[in-house]
Write a protein that holds these residues in place. Structure first.
Motif, short mmCIF file in Angstrom:
data_model
loop_
_atom_site.label_atom_id
_atom_site.label_comp_id
_atom_site.label_asym_id
_atom_site.label_seq_id
_atom_site.Cartn_x
_atom_site.Cartn_y
_atom_site.Cartn_z
N CYS A 1 92.41 9.08 37.19
CA CYS A 1 91.46 9.72 38.09
C CYS A 1 91.88 11.17 38.31
O CYS A 1 92.92 11.42 38.90
N ASN A 2 91.06 12.10 37.83
CA ASN A 2 91.35 13.52 38.00
C ASN A 2 90.54 14.15 39.12
O ASN A 2 90.58 15.36 39.33
N ILE B 1 92.86 16.96 40.18
CA ILE B 1 92.83 18.34 39.71
C ILE B 1 91.77 19.08 40.51
O ILE B 1 90.59 18.74 40.46
N GLU B 2 92.20 20.09 41.25
CA GLU B 2 91.26 20.91 42.01
C GLU B 2 90.50 21.82 41.04
O GLU B 2 91.02 22.18 39.97
N VAL B 3 89.30 22.21 41.42
CA VAL B 3 88.54 23.16 40.61
C VAL B 3 89.29 24.48 40.61
O VAL B 3 89.76 24.94 41.65
N GLY B 4 89.42 25.09 39.43
CA GLY B 4 90.14 26.35 39.31
C GLY B 4 91.27 26.22 38.30
O GLY B 4 91.31 25.26 37.53
N ALA C 1 89.66 8.65 31.35
CA ALA C 1 89.95 9.66 32.37
C ALA C 1 88.62 10.12 32.95
O ALA C 1 87.64 10.27 32.23
N PHE C 2 88.60 10.34 34.27
CA PHE C 2 87.35 10.78 34.88
C PHE C 2 87.59 11.78 35.99
O PHE C 2 88.66 11.88 36.57
N CYS C 3 86.53 12.53 36.28
CA CYS C 3 86.42 13.41 37.44
C CYS C 3 84.94 13.40 37.79
O CYS C 3 84.26 12.43 37.50
N ALA D 1 88.86 16.52 33.13
CA ALA D 1 89.62 15.64 32.25
C ALA D 1 89.64 16.22 30.83
O ALA D 1 90.67 16.22 30.16
N ARG D 2 88.49 16.72 30.37
CA ARG D 2 88.42 17.35 29.04
C ARG D 2 89.32 18.58 28.99
O ARG D 2 90.05 18.79 28.02
#
Length: 110
Positions: free
Chosen positions: A36-37, A69-72, A95-97, A103-104
């Motif tokens: 989970c990202n 993973i935060e945007v940025g 993997a997902f966000c 994830a990509r």
């Protein structure tokens, strides 16, 4: 499978936000691990928390890892953690966000 996934390599697939209800389908499709990202509460109460997803995934025998993973810009530490998970977790891995883009990006920064 009603969840739309994109294959990045033989072991890793990505998708957008998943729900607890999607996990049975994910298990049936053969996924052994989920990363989970997406940070918890990014979309408020409409988004399931990582803990809710983890509990349901583990009941189905799926490994679940929370690596938000935060945007940025992405830190080197997060990239290294993601790469380590790809080598250590049994596959296939999903993997997902929110949309799959983070994830990509992690995969492409490998």
């Amino acid at each position: 499978m009603s969840i739309v996934t994109t294959k990045l390599d033989e072991k890793l697939f990505i998708t957008g936000q998943i729900s607890v209800d999607d996990l049975a389908e994910i298990a049936t499709a053969g996924y052994q691990s989920i990363i989970c990202n997406r940070p918890d509460h990014e979309e408020g109460e409409t988004q399931p928390t990582s803990l809710e997803l983890e509990k349901a995934a583990r009941i189905l025998g799926i490994n679940f890892i929370y690596l938000p993973i935060e945007v940025g810009p992405v830190s080197t530490r997060k990239i290294e953690s993601f790469n380590k998970l790809l080598t250590e977790l049994p596959g296939p891995i999903l993997a997902f966000c929110n949309t799959g883009n983070r994830a990509r990006a992690l995969y492409e920064l490998n």
